[in-house]
Structures are given as structure tokens and as C-alpha cells.
Write a protein that holds these residues in place. Structure first.
Motif, short mmCIF file in Angstrom:
data_model
loop_
_atom_site.label_atom_id
_atom_site.label_comp_id
_atom_site.label_asym_id
_atom_site.label_seq_id
_atom_site.Cartn_x
_atom_site.Cartn_y
_atom_site.Cartn_z
N ASP A 44 0.85 -1.19 0.00
CA ASP A 44 0.00 0.00 0.00
C ASP A 44 0.90 1.25 0.00
OD1 ASP A 44 0.89 0.22 2.64
OD2 ASP A 44 -0.86 -0.80 3.43
N LEU A 45 0.27 2.42 -0.12
CA LEU A 45 1.05 3.66 -0.28
C LEU A 45 1.92 3.94 0.94
CD1 LEU A 45 1.51 6.06 -2.28
CD2 LEU A 45 -0.05 7.36 -0.82
N CYS A 65 -0.53 1.03 -6.44
CA CYS A 65 -0.32 0.29 -5.20
C CYS A 65 -1.25 -0.92 -5.15
CB CYS A 65 -0.60 1.18 -4.00
SG CYS A 65 0.57 2.53 -3.86
N GLU A 70 -4.94 0.29 -6.75
CA GLU A 70 -5.03 1.73 -6.44
C GLU A 70 -4.08 2.47 -7.36
OE1 GLU A 70 -3.97 2.69 -2.42
OE2 GLU A 70 -5.82 1.85 -1.62
N TRP A 72 -2.29 6.27 -7.68
CA TRP A 72 -2.03 7.59 -7.08
C TRP A 72 -1.30 8.45 -8.10
CZ3 TRP A 72 -3.48 8.82 -2.02
CH2 TRP A 72 -3.98 7.75 -1.27
N ARG A 73 -1.74 9.69 -8.23
CA ARG A 73 -1.04 10.65 -9.11
C ARG A 73 -0.85 11.94 -8.33
NH1 ARG A 73 -1.26 8.91 -14.34
NH2 ARG A 73 -3.13 7.77 -14.94
N GLY A 75 0.18 12.48 -5.48
CA GLY A 75 -0.28 12.36 -4.09
C GLY A 75 -1.79 12.21 -3.94
N ARG A 76 -2.52 12.16 -5.06
CA ARG A 76 -4.00 12.03 -4.96
C ARG A 76 -4.45 10.68 -5.50
NH1 ARG A 76 -6.81 17.32 -7.18
NH2 ARG A 76 -8.59 16.10 -6.48
N LEU A 77 -5.41 10.08 -4.80
CA LEU A 77 -5.93 8.78 -5.21
C LEU A 77 -6.83 8.97 -6.43
CD1 LEU A 77 -6.15 5.77 -4.50
CD2 LEU A 77 -8.10 6.33 -3.06
N THR A 78 -6.46 8.31 -7.54
CA THR A 78 -7.20 8.47 -8.80
C THR A 78 -8.26 7.38 -8.96
OG1 THR A 78 -5.24 9.40 -9.80
CG2 THR A 78 -6.90 8.61 -11.31
N GLN A 80 -9.58 3.27 -7.19
CA GLN A 80 -9.45 2.24 -6.16
C GLN A 80 -10.41 1.10 -6.52
OE1 GLN A 80 -10.81 3.42 -2.21
NE2 GLN A 80 -8.76 2.92 -1.46
#
Ligand code: M1P
Length: 249
Positions: A44-45, A65, A70, A72-73, A75-78, A80
Motif C-alpha cells: 500500500d502507499l 499500489c 489503487e 495515485w497521481r 499524491g491524490r488517489l485516482t 481504487q
């Protein structure tokens, strides 16, 4: 150079469960400016950020991740992809872990992640020495391969792949690292992918991604590496040739 770089993390860019070394970090910062760089990990992140400097994760075009469940771009979850695992599977995995031959148990044996379950006989609380000892035992006895095969035989709608040194990642069939290919090529169509992974072997969790790329054509290249030293050597030879030694990471 017009190509996309995709990296597994643990054992490929870093020593097992350790922070990325400075030389690798410097080179990745440079490479990520010049071309799309993606990271793909079973972890995970939070765990990834214990191994990859945050600015590199932030500069990457994407950080996949939990085996690609998941994205992430910056720092934001794009996205899931969640999955509820049946109790029967969790109970069966618990039994297999409990009856495994290896004597040491450290705790934290089943970890629920987005779209996947990570299970370990020795447990995720193992320290570096306990990890190394389990890895040696597993290499000699094929314990994880045996457990993974038992899970897939009883629950064929799931796949079980060896993680890094001590664990197995379980996910619905097809929910593996191969899924990142569509997402990556959707954003950069026509560019070849170079993928680096240390477990492109049978039962390894980098293999599905390697096979997916191989099926798309020879413009995509898989670099099966022994460790992060080999990854760095390939990157330097490919991207730093002709650069003055003082400027090479
Ligand atoms: O990223 C590779 C693997 O890293 C860890 O493996 P282990 O704990 O077995 O060394 C885990 O986070 C695993 O899920 C992941 O696939």
C-alpha cells in the motif's frame, strides 16, 4: 527517449523493505523529468513511502499500489478497486499458515489491502533477520508455492502470487499487476514500455505484467533483474551513456 519506464519497487528499485539508495533516487528524479515513470507495487502507499522518497512518488506519472488496485497521481488517489474476500478463503488461508512447517511466527499474518490480501507464515512483524531466514527456508522448501497452489486449487476464482521475501498476495483472478498496462498505454498510446521487476519468475507477482507486455509485441521490453544494483546498472548504461561521470547519479 520516447519510452515509458515502469518499475516494481521492493527488490527492484530498493533493497528488500528498505529505503531507496541515493544513487538510484538521483537517477530516478532525472529520468522522471524526461519520460513517464510509473511505480507498481504489491504494497500500500504507506509502505511504499517508507521505501521511495515522497518527491519521487510525486514526480512519477503514476504510482500503482496494492498490485494495481489503487492508482495515485501527484499524491491524490485516482482510482481504487475494492473487493470483499469471503470468510471461507480467509479461514482456509489461516489454516494453511497455521499448519505450515516453518517454526517462527511474529504476528500480523493476514493483511487486508485494497483488492488484495497479503498473507505470511512468518508474519509481517518479522525483522530483517527473520525475513532473511524465512526467505532462505522458502527457497529451499517451496513453502509459499505450496500454499499458493493450495489456495488456487480450492478457490480457482482467485490467484495467489509470491510477494517479496515473506508473503503471498491473493486477489480475484486477473486483479494483478498486468492491469496497469491498459491504464498506462491509454495515457501514452504508441510509446514502448520498459518494465523492470525482480519477480518475473513462475509464481512471482511481476510475472503477469511481464506476460501482458510480451503478448503486446516486441516493442515492449521486460528487464528481469536480480536486485536494485542490476536495475541501476541497466539504467545507467541505457540513459547515462555519454554523460560526464560527475553528472551520472
Ligand atoms: O512489492 C513487493 C512485495 O513487497 C512485500 O513483500 P514481502 O513482505 O513478502 O517482502 C509485500 O508488500 C508484498 O505485498 C509486495 O508484493
Amino acid at each position: 527517449m520516447g519510452e515509458i519506464l515502469v518499475f516494481d519497487v521492493d527488490g527492484t528499485l530498493t533493497p528488500p523493505r528498505s529505503m531507496m539508495e541515493d544513487g538510484m533516487a538521483r537517477l530516478l528524479r532525472q529520468l522522471a523529468v524526461e519520460r513517464p515513470v510509473y511505480l507498481v507495487t504489491g504494497s500500500d502507499l504507506a509502505k511504499l513511502l517508507r521505501q521511495v522518497p515522497a518527491d519521487i512518488a510525486g514526480r512519477a506519472a503514476g504510482v500503482f499500489c496494492c498490485s494495481g488496485n489503487e492508482l495515485w497521481r501527484g499524491g491524490r488517489l485516482t482510482y481504487q478497486m475494492r473487493h470483499e474476500f469471503p470468510d471461507e478463503l480467509v479461514d482456509f488461508a489461516t489454516q494453511l499458515l497455521g499448519s505450515a512447517q516453518y517454526p517462527t511466527r511474529t504476528g500480523n499474518h493476514i493483511e487486508a489491502r485494497t483488492g488484495s490480501l497479503n498473507i505470511s507464515v512468518v508474519g509481517r512483524n518479522a525483522n530483517m533477520i527473520q525475513r532473511r531466514d524465512y526467505f532462505r527456508h522458502d527457497k529451499a522448501n517451496g513453502e509459499r508455492a505450496h500454499i499458493a497452489a493450495a489456495i488456487e486449487a480450492k478457490f480457482p476464482q482467485y490467484e495467489a502470487n509470491r510477494g517479496g521475501q515473506i508473503s503471498i498476495d491473493i486477489a480475484p483472478r486477473g486483479w494483478n499487476k498486468a492491469r496497469v498496462v491498459k491504464e498506462i498505454l491509454g495515457r501514452s498510446p504508441g510509446l514502448p514500455i520498459h518494465f523492470f521487476g525482480d519477480t518475473v519468475c513462475e509464481g512471482g507477482n511481476d510475472l503477469p505484467l511481464a506476460l501482458a507486455l510480451a503478448s503486446l509485441g516486441s516493442e515492449h521490453v521486460v528487464h528481469g533483474v536480480a536486485d536494485h544494483h542490476e536495475t541501476l546498472a541497466i539504467l545507467k548504461a541505457r540513459y547515462c551513456a555519454g554523460q560526464p561521470a560527475s553528472e551520472v547519479a
